[in-house]
Motif scaffolding. Sequence first.
Motif, PDB file in Angstrom:
ATOM      1  N   LEU A 275     -26.551   2.244   0.626  1.00 11.94           N
ATOM      2  CA  LEU A 275     -26.268   3.492  -0.331  1.00 11.94           C
ATOM      3  C   LEU A 275     -25.410   4.406   0.302  1.00 11.94           C
ATOM      4  CD1 LEU A 275     -29.812   3.522  -1.758  1.00 11.94           C
ATOM      5  CD2 LEU A 275     -27.731   2.804  -3.027  1.00 11.94           C
ATOM      6  N   GLY A 276     -25.507   4.496   1.565  1.00  9.51           N
ATOM      7  CA  GLY A 276     -24.829   5.732   2.385  1.00  9.51           C
ATOM      8  C   GLY A 276     -23.707   5.220   2.962  1.00  9.51           C
ATOM      9  N   GLY A 277     -23.178   3.973   2.851  1.00  7.89           N
ATOM     10  CA  GLY A 277     -21.960   3.572   3.491  1.00  7.89           C
ATOM     11  C   GLY A 277     -22.195   3.631   5.003  1.00  7.89           C
ATOM     12  N   ALA A 278     -22.880   3.311   5.555  1.00  7.05           N
ATOM     13  CA  ALA A 278     -23.050   3.237   7.157  1.00  7.05           C
ATOM     14  C   ALA A 278     -23.474   1.709   7.398  1.00  7.05           C
ATOM     15  CB  ALA A 278     -23.958   4.234   7.326  1.00  7.05           C
ATOM     16  N   PRO A 279     -22.536   0.697   7.457  1.00  5.61           N
ATOM     17  CA  PRO A 279     -22.857  -0.691   7.961  1.00  5.61           C
ATOM     18  C   PRO A 279     -23.437  -0.374   9.435  1.00  5.61           C
ATOM     19  CG  PRO A 279     -20.491  -0.323   7.328  1.00  5.61           C
ATOM     20  CD  PRO A 279     -21.073   1.183   7.554  1.00  5.61           C
ATOM     21  N   LYS A 280     -23.289   0.334  10.254  1.00  7.85           N
ATOM     22  CA  LYS A 280     -23.990   0.232  11.556  1.00  7.85           C
ATOM     23  C   LYS A 280     -25.168   0.907  11.452  1.00  7.85           C
ATOM     24  CE  LYS A 280     -19.810  -0.189  14.176  1.00  7.85           C
ATOM     25  NZ  LYS A 280     -18.879   0.446  15.362  1.00  7.85           N
ATOM     26  N   ALA A 281     -26.358   0.439  12.033  1.00  8.05           N
ATOM     27  CA  ALA A 281     -27.604   0.970  11.974  1.00  8.05           C
ATOM     28  C   ALA A 281     -27.592   2.291  12.582  1.00  8.05           C
ATOM     29  CB  ALA A 281     -28.801   0.119  12.570  1.00  8.05           C
ATOM     30  N   ALA A 282     -26.930   2.531  13.792  1.00  4.73           N
ATOM     31  CA  ALA A 282     -27.028   3.511  14.473  1.00  4.73           C
ATOM     32  C   ALA A 282     -26.356   4.928  13.814  1.00  4.73           C
ATOM     33  CB  ALA A 282     -26.155   3.451  15.983  1.00  4.73           C
ATOM     34  N   ASP A 283     -25.513   4.656  12.735  1.00  2.90           N
ATOM     35  CA  ASP A 283     -24.928   5.875  12.038  1.00  2.90           C
ATOM     36  C   ASP A 283     -25.611   6.256  10.713  1.00  2.90           C
ATOM     37  OD1 ASP A 283     -22.740   5.538  13.868  1.00  2.90           O
ATOM     38  OD2 ASP A 283     -21.718   3.999  12.620  1.00  2.90           O
ATOM     39  N   ARG A 284     -26.876   5.651  10.736  1.00  6.50           N
ATOM     40  CA  ARG A 284     -27.901   5.902   9.759  1.00  6.50           C
ATOM     41  C   ARG A 284     -28.790   7.025   9.577  1.00  6.50           C
ATOM     42  NH1 ARG A 284     -29.207  -0.542   8.542  1.00  6.50           N
ATOM     43  NH2 ARG A 284     -26.716  -0.851   8.383  1.00  6.50           N
ATOM     44  N   MET A 285     -28.613   8.082  10.799  1.00  4.83           N
ATOM     45  CA  MET A 285     -29.466   9.171  10.818  1.00  4.83           C
ATOM     46  C   MET A 285     -29.406  10.157   9.542  1.00  4.83           C
ATOM     47  SD  MET A 285     -30.213  12.444  11.488  1.00  4.83           S
ATOM     48  CE  MET A 285     -28.606  13.168  12.193  1.00  4.83           C
ATOM     49  N   PRO A 286     -28.382  10.406   9.136  1.00 11.81           N
ATOM     50  CA  PRO A 286     -28.399  11.335   8.118  1.00 11.81           C
ATOM     51  C   PRO A 286     -29.085  10.778   6.719  1.00 11.81           C
ATOM     52  CG  PRO A 286     -25.935  11.300   8.984  1.00 11.81           C
ATOM     53  CD  PRO A 286     -26.844  10.115   9.346  1.00 11.81           C
ATOM     54  N   GLY A 287     -28.857   9.501   6.561  1.00 16.05           N
ATOM     55  CA  GLY A 287     -29.481   9.045   5.368  1.00 16.05           C
ATOM     56  C   GLY A 287     -30.838   8.896   5.487  1.00 16.05           C
ATOM     57  N   THR A 288     -31.261   8.609   6.945  1.00 11.92           N
ATOM     58  CA  THR A 288     -32.756   8.542   7.191  1.00 11.92           C
ATOM     59  C   THR A 288     -33.275   9.876   7.218  1.00 11.92           C
ATOM     60  OG1 THR A 288     -32.651   6.793   8.807  1.00 11.92           O
ATOM     61  CG2 THR A 288     -34.522   8.226   9.158  1.00 11.92           C
ATOM     62  N   LEU A 289     -32.790  11.352   7.496  1.00 16.24           N
ATOM     63  CA  LEU A 289     -33.034  12.425   7.191  1.00 16.24           C
ATOM     64  C   LEU A 289     -33.229  12.493   5.791  1.00 16.24           C
ATOM     65  CD1 LEU A 289     -33.904  14.962   8.469  1.00 16.24           C
ATOM     66  CD2 LEU A 289     -31.523  15.711   8.141  1.00 16.24           C
ATOM     67  N   ALA A 290     -32.433  12.255   4.989  1.00 16.23           N
ATOM     68  CA  ALA A 290     -32.310  12.552   3.533  1.00 16.23           C
ATOM     69  C   ALA A 290     -33.775  11.737   2.996  1.00 16.23           C
ATOM     70  CB  ALA A 290     -31.285  11.919   2.839  1.00 16.23           C
ATOM     71  N   VAL A 291     -34.083  10.483   3.402  1.00 16.30           N
ATOM     72  CA  VAL A 291     -35.154   9.821   2.809  1.00 16.30           C
ATOM     73  C   VAL A 291     -36.475  10.518   3.438  1.00 16.30           C
ATOM     74  CG1 VAL A 291     -36.407   7.850   3.134  1.00 16.30           C
ATOM     75  CG2 VAL A 291     -34.018   7.711   2.528  1.00 16.30           C
ATOM     76  N   THR A 292     -36.292  11.042   4.619  1.00 17.19           N
ATOM     77  CA  THR A 292     -37.652  11.599   5.036  1.00 17.19           C
ATOM     78  C   THR A 292     -37.889  12.972   4.467  1.00 17.19           C
ATOM     79  OG1 THR A 292     -36.986  10.779   7.329  1.00 17.19           O
ATOM     80  CG2 THR A 292     -38.522  12.653   7.281  1.00 17.19           C
ATOM     81  N   LEU A 293     -36.884  14.000   3.878  1.00 18.19           N
ATOM     82  CA  LEU A 293     -37.295  14.946   3.346  1.00 18.19           C
ATOM     83  C   LEU A 293     -37.680  14.841   2.209  1.00 18.19           C
ATOM     84  CD1 LEU A 293     -34.179  17.363   4.651  1.00 18.19           C
ATOM     85  CD2 LEU A 293     -36.700  17.198   5.330  1.00 18.19           C
ATOM     86  N   ALA A 294     -37.226  13.816   1.373  1.00 17.34           N
ATOM     87  CA  ALA A 294     -37.475  13.537  -0.003  1.00 17.34           C
ATOM     88  C   ALA A 294     -39.086  13.146   0.170  1.00 17.34           C
ATOM     89  CB  ALA A 294     -36.756  12.202  -0.370  1.00 17.34           C
ATOM     90  N   ALA A 295     -39.531  12.362   1.243  1.00 17.05           N
ATOM     91  CA  ALA A 295     -40.899  11.849   1.133  1.00 17.05           C
ATOM     92  C   ALA A 295     -41.723  13.038   1.882  1.00 17.05           C
ATOM     93  CB  ALA A 295     -40.933  10.822   2.362  1.00 17.05           C
ATOM     94  N   VAL A 296     -41.412  13.927   2.606  1.00 17.60           N
ATOM     95  CA  VAL A 296     -42.080  15.299   2.990  1.00 17.60           C
ATOM     96  C   VAL A 296     -42.317  15.873   1.586  1.00 17.60           C
ATOM     97  CG1 VAL A 296     -41.807  17.319   4.125  1.00 17.60           C
ATOM     98  CG2 VAL A 296     -41.265  15.097   5.245  1.00 17.60           C
ATOM     99  N   ALA A 297     -41.289  15.944   1.028  1.00 14.45           N
ATOM    100  CA  ALA A 297     -41.596  16.890  -0.540  1.00 14.45           C
ATOM    101  C   ALA A 297     -42.700  16.101  -1.260  1.00 14.45           C
ATOM    102  CB  ALA A 297     -40.207  17.106  -0.994  1.00 14.45           C
ATOM    103  N   GLN A 298     -42.951  14.845  -0.969  1.00 12.40           N
ATOM    104  CA  GLN A 298     -44.194  14.346  -1.808  1.00 12.40           C
ATOM    105  C   GLN A 298     -45.352  14.089  -0.861  1.00 12.40           C
ATOM    106  OE1 GLN A 298     -43.461  10.911  -4.497  1.00 12.40           O
ATOM    107  NE2 GLN A 298     -41.482  10.824  -3.558  1.00 12.40           N
TER     108      GLN A 298
END
Length: 330
Positions: A275-298
């Motif tokens: 979804l975030g256009g990051a084929p390499k796992a090491a480049d997925r920190m921004p997407g991970t942060l977005a998912v984390t904050l969405a879960a923290v809001a729940q």
Amino acid sequence: MRYLRPLPHLHATGPRLAGGWMRFDAVEVLERDRAPLVVPVADIPPDDLARLITPRSPVAGIAMDRPSIMGILNVTPDSFSDGGRFLLPDAATEHAAAMARADIVDVGGESTRPGALEVETAEEIARILPVIDVLRGRPLSIDTRKAAVAKAALDAGASLVNDVSAMTFDPAMAATVAQAQVPVCLMHTQGAPETMQNDPRYADVALDVYDALAARIAAAEAAGIPRSRIMVDPGIGFGKTMAHNLDLLRRIGLFHGLGLPILLGASRKKFIGTLGGAPKAADRMPGTLAVTLAAVAQGVQMHRVHDADQIAQGLALWCETGGSDGPVWN
């Protein structure tokens, strides 16, 4: 059966969700084969409401009234994101030092990525013990499905067992955890790592996972593990398609109905890259942060992540700029 999903938001004036940082004044009532219904908190029976608002017990000494971070330390040659990088104790120690803001470090000696093969118990123990020894003094958890590995890690200083099989892989795990009197995280998975992504199916993924976790909680209690030492993980990416993962994340607040702390392990997962256009796992920190904050809001309490200090920075800013109505995360 009725399932209750609290609907927290910043301007809610109702009770605190799980005694934490978010409030809610409405609940989505879910039943199988029926349309969801949103009702005010005042209409929820007291016993049902109690499961949603009762403060959660600390886990391994970590308070559950604020978001917390579990840093990932894979001492494996084949983990999907960082396999082989931290296999040696010196490299593992250096990486753990770079996770200074993690509340607990999760050490794992067996990859459970899709397609991974089982590691012999002796080999798994040989991988994790030198690392646990050099990290002694920091809060540590052991990521394993095997009772013998868990016991070796606990004897060496770990204080939490993180079992991706929810104690179904090894029949001795429940007794080992109960005897050690340590907390356990029960994670949902459908199938073994070797085959779990081969066409996983659910009638309703969120409700099916909820029911499966409820059954594993009951099994843990029957084995002598009190609820105060149990947390749950819906198992993002473990026997789930991208659609399943997204449904679970959108409705993850549902799992507060189990009355226990929730752990989320979505860090660097494939769906983030897709979804975030990051084929390499090491480049997925921004997407991970977005998912984390969405879960923290729940109201999700613990977050298992690779980039612990970067996620901590994002959480701190989220709280300080009005993301929560409760204790400030630091």
